[in-house]
Write a protein that holds these residues in place. Sequence first.
Motif, PDB file in Angstrom:
ATOM      1  N   THR A  51       0.852  -1.193   0.000  1.00  0.00           N
ATOM      2  CA  THR A  51       0.000   0.000   0.000  1.00  0.00           C
ATOM      3  C   THR A  51       0.883   1.237   0.000  1.00  0.00           C
ATOM      4  N   TYR A  52       0.400   2.276  -0.688  1.00  0.00           N
ATOM      5  CA  TYR A  52       1.071   3.581  -0.670  1.00  0.00           C
ATOM      6  C   TYR A  52       0.177   4.551   0.078  1.00  0.00           C
ATOM      7  N   PRO A  53       0.751   5.439   0.874  1.00  0.00           N
ATOM      8  CA  PRO A  53      -0.064   6.477   1.493  1.00  0.00           C
ATOM      9  C   PRO A  53      -0.645   7.396   0.420  1.00  0.00           C
ATOM     10  N   ASP A  54      -1.860   7.820   0.595  1.00  0.00           N
ATOM     11  CA  ASP A  54      -2.516   8.693  -0.388  1.00  0.00           C
ATOM     12  C   ASP A  54      -3.376   9.685   0.393  1.00  0.00           C
ATOM     13  N   GLU A  95      -5.095   5.338   1.846  1.00  0.00           N
ATOM     14  CA  GLU A  95      -3.969   4.679   1.178  1.00  0.00           C
ATOM     15  C   GLU A  95      -4.468   3.973  -0.079  1.00  0.00           C
ATOM     16  N   VAL A  96      -3.528   3.763  -1.000  1.00  0.00           N
ATOM     17  CA  VAL A  96      -3.828   3.027  -2.236  1.00  0.00           C
ATOM     18  C   VAL A  96      -3.242   1.635  -2.083  1.00  0.00           C
ATOM     19  N   THR A  97      -4.048   0.624  -2.350  1.00  0.00           N
ATOM     20  CA  THR A  97      -3.514  -0.741  -2.342  1.00  0.00           C
ATOM     21  C   THR A  97      -3.071  -1.072  -3.761  1.00  0.00           C
ATOM     22  N   ALA A  98      -1.770  -1.002  -4.003  1.00  0.00           N
ATOM     23  CA  ALA A  98      -1.236  -1.235  -5.356  1.00  0.00           C
ATOM     24  C   ALA A  98      -1.143  -2.727  -5.641  1.00  0.00           C
ATOM     25  N   VAL A  99      -0.791  -3.512  -4.618  1.00  0.00           N
ATOM     26  CA  VAL A  99      -0.715  -4.975  -4.747  1.00  0.00           C
ATOM     27  C   VAL A  99      -1.520  -5.565  -3.596  1.00  0.00           C
ATOM     28  N   GLY A 134      -1.681  -6.226 -17.750  1.00  0.00           N
ATOM     29  CA  GLY A 134      -2.747  -5.581 -16.977  1.00  0.00           C
ATOM     30  C   GLY A 134      -2.819  -4.123 -17.345  1.00  0.00           C
ATOM     31  N   GLU A 135      -3.987  -3.546 -17.069  1.00  0.00           N
ATOM     32  CA  GLU A 135      -4.191  -2.138 -17.407  1.00  0.00           C
ATOM     33  C   GLU A 135      -3.236  -1.242 -16.641  1.00  0.00           C
ATOM     34  N   SER A 136      -3.090  -0.026 -17.146  1.00  0.00           N
ATOM     35  CA  SER A 136      -2.291   0.969 -16.456  1.00  0.00           C
ATOM     36  C   SER A 136      -2.865   1.175 -15.046  1.00  0.00           C
ATOM     37  N   GLY A 137      -1.974   1.155 -14.063  1.00  0.00           N
ATOM     38  CA  GLY A 137      -2.417   1.350 -12.688  1.00  0.00           C
ATOM     39  C   GLY A 137      -2.858   0.080 -11.989  1.00  0.00           C
ATOM     40  N   SER A 138      -2.748  -1.065 -12.666  1.00  0.00           N
ATOM     41  CA  SER A 138      -3.220  -2.319 -12.050  1.00  0.00           C
ATOM     42  C   SER A 138      -2.219  -2.880 -11.036  1.00  0.00           C
ATOM     43  N   GLY A 139      -0.988  -2.351 -11.031  1.00  0.00           N
ATOM     44  CA  GLY A 139      -0.040  -2.761 -10.005  1.00  0.00           C
ATOM     45  C   GLY A 139       1.161  -3.560 -10.501  1.00  0.00           C
ATOM     46  N   LYS A 140       1.341  -3.613 -11.826  1.00  0.00           N
ATOM     47  CA  LYS A 140       2.414  -4.444 -12.385  1.00  0.00           C
ATOM     48  C   LYS A 140       3.798  -3.970 -11.923  1.00  0.00           C
ATOM     49  N   SER A 141       4.052  -2.679 -12.079  1.00  0.00           N
ATOM     50  CA  SER A 141       5.380  -2.161 -11.705  1.00  0.00           C
ATOM     51  C   SER A 141       5.611  -2.299 -10.206  1.00  0.00           C
ATOM     52  N   SER A 142       4.546  -2.120  -9.445  1.00  0.00           N
ATOM     53  CA  SER A 142       4.687  -2.251  -7.988  1.00  0.00           C
ATOM     54  C   SER A 142       5.050  -3.682  -7.618  1.00  0.00           C
ATOM     55  N   LEU A 143       4.383  -4.643  -8.249  1.00  0.00           N
ATOM     56  CA  LEU A 143       4.686  -6.046  -7.953  1.00  0.00           C
ATOM     57  C   LEU A 143       6.115  -6.379  -8.385  1.00  0.00           C
ATOM     58  N   ASP A 153      10.850  -4.631 -16.759  1.00  0.00           N
ATOM     59  CA  ASP A 153       9.663  -3.772 -16.732  1.00  0.00           C
ATOM     60  C   ASP A 153       9.550  -3.029 -18.059  1.00  0.00           C
ATOM     61  N   GLU A 154       8.613  -3.453 -18.891  1.00  0.00           N
ATOM     62  CA  GLU A 154       8.359  -2.818 -20.195  1.00  0.00           C
ATOM     63  C   GLU A 154       9.646  -2.649 -21.015  1.00  0.00           C
ATOM     64  N   PRO A 155      10.382  -3.733 -21.250  1.00  0.00           N
ATOM     65  CA  PRO A 155      11.661  -3.571 -21.941  1.00  0.00           C
ATOM     66  C   PRO A 155      11.524  -3.169 -23.404  1.00  0.00           C
ATOM     67  N   THR A 215       4.583  -6.275 -19.789  1.00  0.00           N
ATOM     68  CA  THR A 215       4.381  -5.739 -21.132  1.00  0.00           C
ATOM     69  C   THR A 215       2.938  -5.295 -21.339  1.00  0.00           C
ATOM     70  N   HIS A 216       2.789  -4.290 -22.187  1.00  0.00           N
ATOM     71  CA  HIS A 216       1.469  -3.837 -22.620  1.00  0.00           C
ATOM     72  C   HIS A 216       1.104  -4.463 -23.960  1.00  0.00           C
ATOM     73  N   ASP A 217       2.113  -5.079 -24.600  1.00  0.00           N
ATOM     74  CA  ASP A 217       1.965  -5.432 -26.005  1.00  0.00           C
ATOM     75  C   ASP A 217       1.400  -6.846 -26.160  1.00  0.00           C
TER      76      ASP A 217
HETATM   77  N1  LIG Z   1       4.956   5.912  -5.289  1.00  0.00           N
HETATM   78  C1  LIG Z   1       3.623   5.832  -5.290  1.00  0.00           C
HETATM   79  N2  LIG Z   1       2.873   6.547  -4.412  1.00  0.00           N
HETATM   80  C2  LIG Z   1       1.539   6.457  -4.394  1.00  0.00           C
HETATM   81  N3  LIG Z   1       0.824   5.675  -5.226  1.00  0.00           N
HETATM   82  C3  LIG Z   1       1.503   4.956  -6.128  1.00  0.00           C
HETATM   83  C4  LIG Z   1       2.936   4.996  -6.220  1.00  0.00           C
HETATM   84  N4  LIG Z   1       3.321   4.173  -7.220  1.00  0.00           N
HETATM   85  C5  LIG Z   1       2.205   3.635  -7.732  1.00  0.00           C
HETATM   86  N5  LIG Z   1       1.111   4.098  -7.080  1.00  0.00           N
HETATM   87  C6  LIG Z   1      -0.291   3.699  -7.327  1.00  0.00           C
HETATM   88  O1  LIG Z   1      -0.352   2.282  -7.207  1.00  0.00           O
HETATM   89  C7  LIG Z   1      -1.206   1.727  -8.215  1.00  0.00           C
HETATM   90  C8  LIG Z   1      -0.411   0.729  -9.053  1.00  0.00           C
HETATM   91  O2  LIG Z   1       0.590   1.422  -9.810  1.00  0.00           O
HETATM   92  P1  LIG Z   1       1.677   0.673 -10.719  1.00  0.00           P
HETATM   93  O3  LIG Z   1       2.592   1.694 -11.253  1.00  0.00           O
HETATM   94  O4  LIG Z   1       2.229  -0.463  -9.982  1.00  0.00           O
HETATM   95  O5  LIG Z   1       0.735   0.127 -11.903  1.00  0.00           O
HETATM   96  P2  LIG Z   1       1.137  -0.424 -13.336  1.00  0.00           P
HETATM   97  O6  LIG Z   1       0.188  -1.541 -13.631  1.00  0.00           O
HETATM   98  O7  LIG Z   1       2.578  -0.726 -13.380  1.00  0.00           O
HETATM   99  O8  LIG Z   1       0.815   0.809 -14.273  1.00  0.00           O
HETATM  100  P3  LIG Z   1       1.501   1.254 -15.665  1.00  0.00           P
HETATM  101  O9  LIG Z   1       1.171   0.177 -16.648  1.00  0.00           O
HETATM  102  O10 LIG Z   1       0.820   2.561 -15.976  1.00  0.00           O
HETATM  103  O11 LIG Z   1       2.966   1.399 -15.412  1.00  0.00           O
HETATM  104  C9  LIG Z   1      -1.767   2.905  -8.989  1.00  0.00           C
HETATM  105  O12 LIG Z   1      -3.017   3.228  -8.426  1.00  0.00           O
HETATM  106  C10 LIG Z   1      -0.750   4.001  -8.745  1.00  0.00           C
HETATM  107  O13 LIG Z   1      -1.365   5.258  -8.836  1.00  0.00           O
END
Ligand SMILES: Nc1ncnc2c1ncn2[C@@H]1O[C@H](COP(=O)(O)OP(=O)(O)OP(=O)(O)O)[C@@H](O)[C@H]1O
Length: 212
Positions: free
Chosen positions: A11-14, A18-22, A39-48, A153-155, A186-188
């Motif tokens: 989770t990230y503070p918001d 808070e936002v639950t990214a994963v 997964g869609e943008s914002g679905s949490g891929k980069s966070s995971l 990550d998105e190479p 990947t998005h592709d």
């Molecule tokens: N440093 C951060 N602080 C607060 N919220 C964050 C932070 N990083 C990511 N988030 C939030 O966590 C969620 C997941 O983000 P993440 O970047 O992991 O998604 P993603 O699937 O990789 O998106 P994209 O495909 O656009 O890169 C989103 O709601 C994003 O706004």
Amino acid sequence: MTLTLDHITLTYPDGLTEVTAVDDVSLTLRPGEFTALVGESGSGKSSLLAVAAGLQEPTSGTVRVDGTRGLIFQQANLLGSLTVREQLLITDHIRGLRGRALRERAPRADELLARVGLAGFGQRRMGQLSGGQRQRVNIARALMGDPAVLLADEPTSALDSALSREIIDLLAGITRESGTATVVVTHDTTLLDAFDHVVEMRDGRLREALPA
Ligand SMILES: Nc1ncnc2c1ncn2[C@@H]1O[C@H](COP(=O)(O)OP(=O)(O)OP(=O)(O)O)[C@@H](O)[C@H]1O
């Protein structure tokens, strides 16, 4: 078992909330398996991926890794003034190798450059390479530590479709030969046939694997 993610939540503070990214994700990566994370943008891929890479502490859950991790990022983050070979050797320098021990790693760097299709490019300056060549250097650099796990990550996001296919095929080949457990965000969707598994994130959760 090469990489195990066990009930990972991030989770990230918001503001006041808070936002639950994963959200409670468990995943096991086995040697030689080539996995796409979509997964869609914002679905949490980069966070995971950041948690899997050890760059981000999860809020809860555990990460277990047998061996080292090699990381490959979206933009080949390479120093323009270095030669290609130096760009690889700098990873050993960061690991503490100096002098003769570092020079003795040059053949390994050249071997990896040949593996990624850049034989003879060792003395070129990074600034003289195309985008696809830079990404190949990035892959070779990630292999310098003989990783058990490769995380990308998105190479291909900065590359056109033909070059993207080449880079994904290269990563697939390395995964099979070296037995790394490899995850590529990947998005592709046109590239998904190259993978053994496709896992999809939605709202921080992992969904059933899609047919590759
Ligand atoms: N440093 C951060 N602080 C607060 N919220 C964050 C932070 N990083 C990511 N988030 C939030 O966590 C969620 C997941 O983000 P993440 O970047 O992991 O998604 P993603 O699937 O990789 O998106 P994209 O495909 O656009 O890169 C989103 O709601 C994003 O706004």
